[in-house]
Design a protein around this motif. Structure first.
Motif, mmCIF file in Angstrom:
data_model
loop_
_atom_site.group_PDB
_atom_site.id
_atom_site.type_symbol
_atom_site.label_atom_id
_atom_site.label_comp_id
_atom_site.label_asym_id
_atom_site.label_seq_id
_atom_site.Cartn_x
_atom_site.Cartn_y
_atom_site.Cartn_z
ATOM 1 N N GLN A 60 39.743 51.928 37.005
ATOM 2 C CA GLN A 60 40.737 51.785 35.940
ATOM 3 C C GLN A 60 42.118 51.844 36.580
ATOM 4 O O GLN A 60 42.471 52.836 37.220
ATOM 5 C CB GLN A 60 40.589 52.890 34.897
ATOM 6 N N TRP A 61 42.908 50.794 36.385
ATOM 7 C CA TRP A 61 44.246 50.678 36.954
ATOM 8 C C TRP A 61 45.259 50.946 35.864
ATOM 9 O O TRP A 61 45.306 50.244 34.860
ATOM 10 C CB TRP A 61 44.406 49.291 37.539
ATOM 11 N N ILE A 62 46.090 51.958 36.056
ATOM 12 C CA ILE A 62 47.128 52.312 35.092
ATOM 13 C C ILE A 62 48.479 51.989 35.729
ATOM 14 O O ILE A 62 48.912 52.669 36.651
ATOM 15 C CB ILE A 62 47.049 53.807 34.713
ATOM 16 N N LYS A 63 49.104 50.922 35.224
ATOM 17 C CA LYS A 63 50.418 50.514 35.741
ATOM 18 C C LYS A 63 51.483 51.422 35.164
ATOM 19 O O LYS A 63 51.403 51.830 34.003
ATOM 20 C CB LYS A 63 50.709 49.077 35.358
ATOM 21 N N ARG A 102 34.217 60.356 50.457
ATOM 22 C CA ARG A 102 34.261 59.855 49.072
ATOM 23 C C ARG A 102 35.669 59.391 48.712
ATOM 24 O O ARG A 102 35.843 58.383 48.033
ATOM 25 C CB ARG A 102 33.766 60.931 48.106
ATOM 26 N N GLY A 103 36.691 60.112 49.188
ATOM 27 C CA GLY A 103 38.069 59.711 48.935
ATOM 28 C C GLY A 103 38.406 58.384 49.594
ATOM 29 O O GLY A 103 39.046 57.523 48.986
ATOM 30 N N ASN A 104 37.959 58.210 50.831
ATOM 31 C CA ASN A 104 38.189 56.945 51.525
ATOM 32 C C ASN A 104 37.475 55.793 50.829
ATOM 33 O O ASN A 104 38.015 54.689 50.717
ATOM 34 C CB ASN A 104 37.749 57.037 52.987
ATOM 35 N N ALA A 105 36.261 56.050 50.344
ATOM 36 C CA ALA A 105 35.517 55.011 49.628
ATOM 37 C C ALA A 105 36.239 54.637 48.330
ATOM 38 O O ALA A 105 36.319 53.454 47.972
ATOM 39 C CB ALA A 105 34.096 55.488 49.336
ATOM 40 N N ALA A 106 36.793 55.635 47.637
ATOM 41 C CA ALA A 106 37.543 55.367 46.401
ATOM 42 C C ALA A 106 38.796 54.556 46.718
ATOM 43 O O ALA A 106 39.135 53.614 45.986
ATOM 44 C CB ALA A 106 37.904 56.675 45.700
ATOM 45 N N GLU A 107 39.482 54.889 47.795
ATOM 46 C CA GLU A 107 40.667 54.116 48.204
ATOM 47 C C GLU A 107 40.286 52.686 48.551
ATOM 48 O O GLU A 107 41.019 51.747 48.221
ATOM 49 C CB GLU A 107 41.381 54.784 49.378
ATOM 50 N N ASP A 108 39.150 52.512 49.215
ATOM 51 C CA ASP A 108 38.675 51.164 49.540
ATOM 52 C C ASP A 108 38.439 50.355 48.261
ATOM 53 O O ASP A 108 38.821 49.191 48.176
ATOM 54 C CB ASP A 108 37.383 51.217 50.355
ATOM 55 N N GLN A 109 37.803 50.988 47.265
ATOM 56 C CA GLN A 109 37.549 50.317 45.985
ATOM 57 C C GLN A 109 38.851 49.957 45.292
ATOM 58 O O GLN A 109 39.012 48.850 44.780
ATOM 59 C CB GLN A 109 36.725 51.222 45.059
ATOM 60 N N ALA A 110 39.777 50.900 45.257
ATOM 61 C CA ALA A 110 41.068 50.669 44.609
ATOM 62 C C ALA A 110 41.823 49.548 45.315
ATOM 63 O O ALA A 110 42.384 48.660 44.655
ATOM 64 C CB ALA A 110 41.896 51.954 44.613
ATOM 65 N N LEU A 111 41.830 49.565 46.632
ATOM 66 C CA LEU A 111 42.521 48.540 47.400
ATOM 67 C C LEU A 111 41.934 47.158 47.107
ATOM 68 O O LEU A 111 42.676 46.204 46.865
ATOM 69 C CB LEU A 111 42.440 48.856 48.898
ATOM 70 N N ALA A 112 40.629 47.046 47.108
ATOM 71 C CA ALA A 112 39.982 45.760 46.815
ATOM 72 C C ALA A 112 40.338 45.281 45.408
ATOM 73 O O ALA A 112 40.616 44.097 45.195
ATOM 74 C CB ALA A 112 38.463 45.892 46.968
ATOM 75 N N HIS A 113 40.354 46.219 44.454
ATOM 76 C CA HIS A 113 40.697 45.880 43.062
ATOM 77 C C HIS A 113 42.133 45.355 42.964
ATOM 78 O O HIS A 113 42.388 44.338 42.319
ATOM 79 C CB HIS A 113 40.506 47.120 42.185
ATOM 80 N N LEU A 114 43.064 46.036 43.618
ATOM 81 C CA LEU A 114 44.468 45.634 43.564
ATOM 82 C C LEU A 114 44.710 44.323 44.311
ATOM 83 O O LEU A 114 45.480 43.474 43.851
ATOM 84 C CB LEU A 114 45.356 46.749 44.125
#
Length: 136
Positions: free
Chosen positions: A127-130, A25-37
C-alpha cells in the motif's frame, strides 16, 4: 548435541533452513516497495540514506517522481496486523527523524526540488500512501 549437552546452531545442522532475521524481512519489504514504486514510474536516487553521527535519521528510499519531485519514502512492514499494523508504527518521533535526514540530504543539492514524504506499507500486499506527512 555436543559434548556440553547443547544443540548446535541451526546453521550448523545439516539441511536446516536459515531463519529470516528482522533485517532480512526489512530488506525484502524495501525490495518490494522499490519494485512497486519503479513500476509506477519513480526512479531510485538513494537507498538507505543515513545522516552521520548518532541520533540522526535514515530514509529507506529516496526516489525521483516523473515531475521531478524528490520523494522520501519510509517503508514499514509487519508480519501481522496487531498493535495497529505497519502504519501505526510511524510515530511523530520517527517522522521527525525522517524529516531531519531529508533536510540533511537536501543540503547537498544546489537547488532543492519540490519534495514529499510517502509511506509504503508492506503487509498482506503493498500500500503506497503519497504525501503521508509533512515537514513541520
Amino acid at each position: 548435541m555436543n559434548f556440553l549437552g547443547k544443540r548446535p546452531p541451526a546453521a550448523a545442522t545439516p539441511g536446516a533452513a536459515k531463519k529470516a532475521t528482522t533485517r532480512d524481512r526489512g530488506n525484502a519489504a524495501e525490495d518490494q516497495a522499490l519494485a512497486h514504486l519503479q513500476a509506477a514510474g519513480l526512479q531510485l536516487a538513494v537507498r538507505n540514506y543515513r545522516t552521520p553521527g548518532r541520533g540522526g535519521g535514515e530514509i529507506d528510499l529516496v526516489m525521483r517522481d516523473r515531475d521531478g519531485t524528490l520523494v522520501f519514502v519510509e517503508v514499514r512492514s509487519r508480519t501481522h496486523g496487531g498493535f495497529g499494523g505497519a502504519g501505526a508504527s510511524i510515530s511523530a518521533t520517527k517522522q521527525q527523524r525522517i524529516i531531519f535526514a531529508a533536510r540533511h540530504y537536501l543540503m547537498r543539492l544546489p537547488s532543492p526540488p519540490p519534495c514529499r514524504f510517502d509511506v509504503v506499507l508492506v503487509e498482506e500486499g503493498v500500500q503506497w500512501i503519497k504525501a503521508a506527512f509533512d515537514a513541520h
